[in-house]
Design a protein around this motif. Structure first.
Motif, PDB file in Angstrom:
ATOM      1  N   TRP A 140      -0.592  -5.113  14.717  1.00 36.16           N
ATOM      2  CA  TRP A 140      -1.446  -4.209  13.939  1.00 36.16           C
ATOM      3  C   TRP A 140      -2.444  -4.924  13.046  1.00 36.16           C
ATOM      4  CZ3 TRP A 140      -1.063  -3.017   8.483  1.00 36.16           C
ATOM      5  CH2 TRP A 140      -0.122  -3.786   7.805  1.00 36.16           C
ATOM      6  N   SER A 144      -2.870   6.397   7.370  1.00 35.27           N
ATOM      7  CA  SER A 144      -2.248   5.447   8.303  1.00 35.27           C
ATOM      8  C   SER A 144      -3.302   4.651   9.054  1.00 35.27           C
ATOM      9  CB  SER A 144      -1.346   6.188   9.298  1.00 35.27           C
ATOM     10  OG  SER A 144      -2.081   6.683  10.398  1.00 35.27           O
ATOM     11  N   PHE A 145      -4.486   5.213   9.198  1.00 35.92           N
ATOM     12  CA  PHE A 145      -5.469   4.606  10.104  1.00 35.92           C
ATOM     13  C   PHE A 145      -6.864   4.708   9.525  1.00 35.92           C
ATOM     14  CE2 PHE A 145      -7.475   3.619  14.154  1.00 35.92           C
ATOM     15  CZ  PHE A 145      -6.550   2.763  14.715  1.00 35.92           C
ATOM     16  N   PRO A 146      -7.239   3.778   8.607  1.00 35.81           N
ATOM     17  CA  PRO A 146      -8.558   3.874   7.982  1.00 35.81           C
ATOM     18  C   PRO A 146      -9.712   3.577   8.928  1.00 35.81           C
ATOM     19  CG  PRO A 146      -7.427   1.890   7.247  1.00 35.81           C
ATOM     20  CD  PRO A 146      -6.451   2.671   8.066  1.00 35.81           C
ATOM     21  N   GLN A 180       2.274   6.140  10.186  1.00 36.65           N
ATOM     22  CA  GLN A 180       1.951   7.551  10.390  1.00 36.65           C
ATOM     23  C   GLN A 180       3.169   8.476  10.288  1.00 36.65           C
ATOM     24  OE1 GLN A 180      -0.309   9.789  13.945  1.00 36.65           O
ATOM     25  NE2 GLN A 180      -1.178   7.846  13.370  1.00 36.65           N
ATOM     26  N   ASP A 205      -6.388  -8.834   6.055  1.00 40.21           N
ATOM     27  CA  ASP A 205      -7.239  -7.971   6.853  1.00 40.21           C
ATOM     28  C   ASP A 205      -7.938  -6.993   5.896  1.00 40.21           C
ATOM     29  OD1 ASP A 205      -8.306  -6.515   8.945  1.00 40.21           O
ATOM     30  OD2 ASP A 205      -6.489  -6.700  10.144  1.00 40.21           O
ATOM     31  N   THR A 206      -9.229  -6.764   6.088  1.00 37.57           N
ATOM     32  CA  THR A 206      -9.951  -5.942   5.107  1.00 37.57           C
ATOM     33  C   THR A 206      -9.328  -4.562   4.948  1.00 37.57           C
ATOM     34  OG1 THR A 206     -11.508  -5.526   6.863  1.00 37.57           O
ATOM     35  CG2 THR A 206     -12.207  -7.038   5.137  1.00 37.57           C
ATOM     36  N   ALA A 207      -9.144  -3.864   6.038  1.00 32.19           N
ATOM     37  CA  ALA A 207      -8.508  -2.550   5.933  1.00 32.19           C
ATOM     38  C   ALA A 207      -7.654  -2.335   7.171  1.00 32.19           C
ATOM     39  CB  ALA A 207      -9.562  -1.457   5.809  1.00 32.19           C
ATOM     40  N   PRO A 208      -6.478  -2.920   7.187  1.00 26.48           N
ATOM     41  CA  PRO A 208      -5.667  -2.838   8.403  1.00 26.48           C
ATOM     42  C   PRO A 208      -5.242  -1.402   8.698  1.00 26.48           C
ATOM     43  CG  PRO A 208      -4.365  -3.691   6.588  1.00 26.48           C
ATOM     44  CD  PRO A 208      -5.775  -3.575   6.090  1.00 26.48           C
ATOM     45  N   ALA A 209      -5.167  -1.089   9.974  1.00 30.60           N
ATOM     46  CA  ALA A 209      -4.845   0.270  10.400  1.00 30.60           C
ATOM     47  C   ALA A 209      -3.547   0.231  11.189  1.00 30.60           C
ATOM     48  CB  ALA A 209      -5.973   0.826  11.251  1.00 30.60           C
ATOM     49  N   VAL A 210      -2.496   0.789  10.639  1.00 31.20           N
ATOM     50  CA  VAL A 210      -1.194   0.679  11.309  1.00 31.20           C
ATOM     51  C   VAL A 210      -0.929   1.861  12.227  1.00 31.20           C
ATOM     52  CG1 VAL A 210       0.173   1.752   9.470  1.00 31.20           C
ATOM     53  CG2 VAL A 210       1.220   0.047  10.958  1.00 31.20           C
ATOM     54  N   GLY A 211      -1.469   3.029  11.919  1.00 28.77           N
ATOM     55  CA  GLY A 211      -1.209   4.206  12.755  1.00 28.77           C
ATOM     56  C   GLY A 211       0.278   4.449  12.911  1.00 28.77           C
ATOM     57  N   PRO A 243       1.112 -10.644  10.855  1.00 29.87           N
ATOM     58  CA  PRO A 243       1.991  -9.686  10.165  1.00 29.87           C
ATOM     59  C   PRO A 243       2.800  -8.851  11.165  1.00 29.87           C
ATOM     60  CG  PRO A 243      -0.192  -9.687   9.175  1.00 29.87           C
ATOM     61  CD  PRO A 243      -0.281 -10.535  10.411  1.00 29.87           C
ATOM     62  N   LEU A 244       4.081  -8.701  10.890  1.00 35.20           N
ATOM     63  CA  LEU A 244       4.979  -8.023  11.832  1.00 35.20           C
ATOM     64  C   LEU A 244       4.771  -6.510  11.840  1.00 35.20           C
ATOM     65  CD1 LEU A 244       8.411  -9.839  11.341  1.00 35.20           C
ATOM     66  CD2 LEU A 244       6.670 -10.219  13.096  1.00 35.20           C
ATOM     67  N   THR A 245       5.029  -5.945  13.019  1.00 27.61           N
ATOM     68  CA  THR A 245       5.083  -4.488  13.175  1.00 27.61           C
ATOM     69  C   THR A 245       6.535  -4.028  13.107  1.00 27.61           C
ATOM     70  OG1 THR A 245       3.175  -4.644  14.641  1.00 27.61           O
ATOM     71  CG2 THR A 245       4.415  -2.575  14.683  1.00 27.61           C
ATOM     72  N   SER A 264      -4.254 -10.820  10.149  1.00 33.44           N
ATOM     73  CA  SER A 264      -4.261 -11.672   8.976  1.00 33.44           C
ATOM     74  C   SER A 264      -3.630 -10.922   7.818  1.00 33.44           C
ATOM     75  CB  SER A 264      -5.688 -12.088   8.635  1.00 33.44           C
ATOM     76  OG  SER A 264      -5.961 -11.920   7.282  1.00 33.44           O
ATOM     77  N   GLU A 265      -3.051 -11.668   6.881  1.00 31.02           N
ATOM     78  CA  GLU A 265      -2.446 -11.040   5.706  1.00 31.02           C
ATOM     79  C   GLU A 265      -3.496 -10.351   4.853  1.00 31.02           C
ATOM     80  OE1 GLU A 265       0.606 -10.537   5.026  1.00 31.02           O
ATOM     81  OE2 GLU A 265       1.603 -11.851   6.447  1.00 31.02           O
TER      82      GLU A 265
END
Lengths: 219, 227
Positions: free
Chosen positions: A123, B77-79, B103, A129-135, A169-171, A126-127
């Motif tokens: 996801w 969750s998702f920007p 999410q 990341d500007t705006a990481p998106a995990v969903g 970074p881990l998921t 980098s630690e």
């Protein structure tokens, strides 16, 4: 790399077909956004596999023809889809209960790295990341009964993606059961990575040379 | 006679205070209450915390609310989206706070708020940076982390049908976060494509019972488009 034998990596459709071949009738399956989405195209409709999408769609069918788009019917990748007979809608908390409550037989995700202990990083790279998106990736990785990964065997710069320990970074920790790459199919076991299948023309040693973690032969 | 149906957007938005936490439904454009977001822009509340799945697309709707400097923090969750320009610009400039939530945890935190459950344990995020600083507990051999409920002061919800008691149905994937957000908020405001007479919605088909709904405004805009 010292190999002289030519080999042709599995194409994306070949990878998708290989994954599809291993999904039995009756399974409830979530396919992640990206490479895994194509797996559904390779499961014949008469083999009743039920596809789930995080946004509350269970029993998803193939993409609609252009003149048959239903504007309210999308998947988690925000693509138009269809509903099979027997399909159902639910709200987000129920949809994620299917995931987090262990009701999905299988989730297939893409990944940046998979470690020999089953850790997955998919996801952020980098630690900071500007705006990481995990969903929904962390829910899927931790919640499904089985997690398989579909990815290229190495990154664009040639660095291995099957690693001893994830550096991104881990998921989720210890979640991956099997990895389908463009070069091989690899199980994640207590011994580490066990190779089930290699693309024709590539030797075990050549595969190892492209892999950070130690590979084991299936016994 | 109970009548939750209001006749104007100003009536629908009345009383939303500065500093409110606002939960906004939708997944992409589907089930997203665009008319209510525009109503909130018009209404003027600021210093808002917004919880929704995405962080706005282009320069309209939620992106415009952020662009106007009215959003202090976004919980999502998702920007990323097809065009997240406003959010990314504000975020890089340090003008908006971001809380990333998986999410399913986001949905569950709101359902928990609606159900009166202040904290719950989940396996999602264990061993990741989401777990940092959170209470860990081992239950039957598996490790879980504690997550807090996420109550809203206001929910903005899109429904397909509504009646004057506030009973709601949704259309296909337009349901998504809307029902849990309706449960989780003190003031739930709904835009509905269709208004039905009381009794016209089969009780078996009601998805959100009217107890979770405060105001309904009729917005028959048609089909969603653009993500």
């Amino acid at each position: 790399m010292s190999e002289t034998v030519a080999f042709k990596p599995f194409s994306r459709p070949q990878m998708a077909a290989r994954v599809a071949q291993d999904i039995p009738e009756g399974w409830y399956v979530n396919l992640g956004i990206g490479i895994p989405t194509a797996v559904a195209d390779h499961v014949p409709l008469e083999r009743e596999v039920i596809f789930h999408s995080e946004n509350g769609v269970l029993g998803m069918g193939p993409a609609p023809e252009k003149d048959k788009i239903q504007p309210w019917l999308i998947n988690a990748g925000k693509q138009y889809v269809t509903m099979r007979d027997g399909g159902s809608f639910c709200h987000h908390a129920d949809s994620f209960s299917m995931i987090r409550g262990g009701h999905l037989d299988l989730c297939v995700l893409g990944a940046f790295q998979v470690a020999e202990n089953g850790d997955i990083a998919n996801w952020a790279t980098s630690e900071n990341d500007t705006a990481p998106a995990v969903g929904g990736a962390m829910d899927l990785a931790a919640g499904a009964k089985r997690l398989w990964v579909m990815m290229e065997h190495t990154a664009k710069d040639g660095s291995p993606k099957l690693v001893q320990r994830c550096t991104y970074p881990l998921t989720a920790v210890g979640a991956v059961k099997r990895v389908y790459t463009n070069l091989a199919v690899v199980d994640v076991t207590e011994r580490g990575f066990v190779v089930l299948d290699i693309v024709p023309g590539l030797s075990f040693e050549d595969l190892q040379a492209r892999t950070d973690a130690k590979l084991h032969r299936a016994s | 006679m109970i009548n939750k149906i209001v006749q104007s957007m100003a009536d629908a938005m009345a009383g939303i205070k500065d500093g409110s936490t606002v939960l906004i439904g939708g997944f992409g454009a589907v089930g997203q209450p665009n008319a209510l977001i525009d109503g909130l822009i018009e209404q003027g509340a600021k210093d808002l915390t917004i919880a929704c799945n995405n962080a706005g697309v282009g320069r309209v709707g939620l992106a415009r609310l952020m662009d106007l400097g009215r959003v202090r923090k976004i919980i999502c969750s998702f920007p990323r989206s097809s065009d997240p320009v406003v959010f990314e610009t504000l975020y890089r400039a340090g003008k908006i706070e971001l809380e990333i939530v998986p999410q399913g945890t986001l949905a569950e935190r709101m359902r928990a708020a609606g159900a009166g459950v202040p904290v719950f344990f989940t396996a999602t995020g264990v061993g990741t940076k989401m777990a940092v600083g959170k209470e860990h507990r081992e239950i039957d051999g598996r490790t879980y982390i504690a997550e807090q409920s996420l109550p809203g002061d206001v929910a903005l919800v899109e429904a397909w049908e509504a009646d004057r008691w506030g009973n709601l149905t949704y259309k296909q994937a337009g349901r998504n976060f809307n029902p849990v957000m309706a449960m989780a908020s003190k003031l739930t405001i709904v835009q509905s494509q269709h208004i039905r007479e009381l009794g016209q919605i089969d009780p078996d088909h009601v998805v959100t019972p009217g107890i979770f709904v405060d105001r309904v405004v009729h917005v028959p805009y048609g089909d969603p488009s653009g993500f």
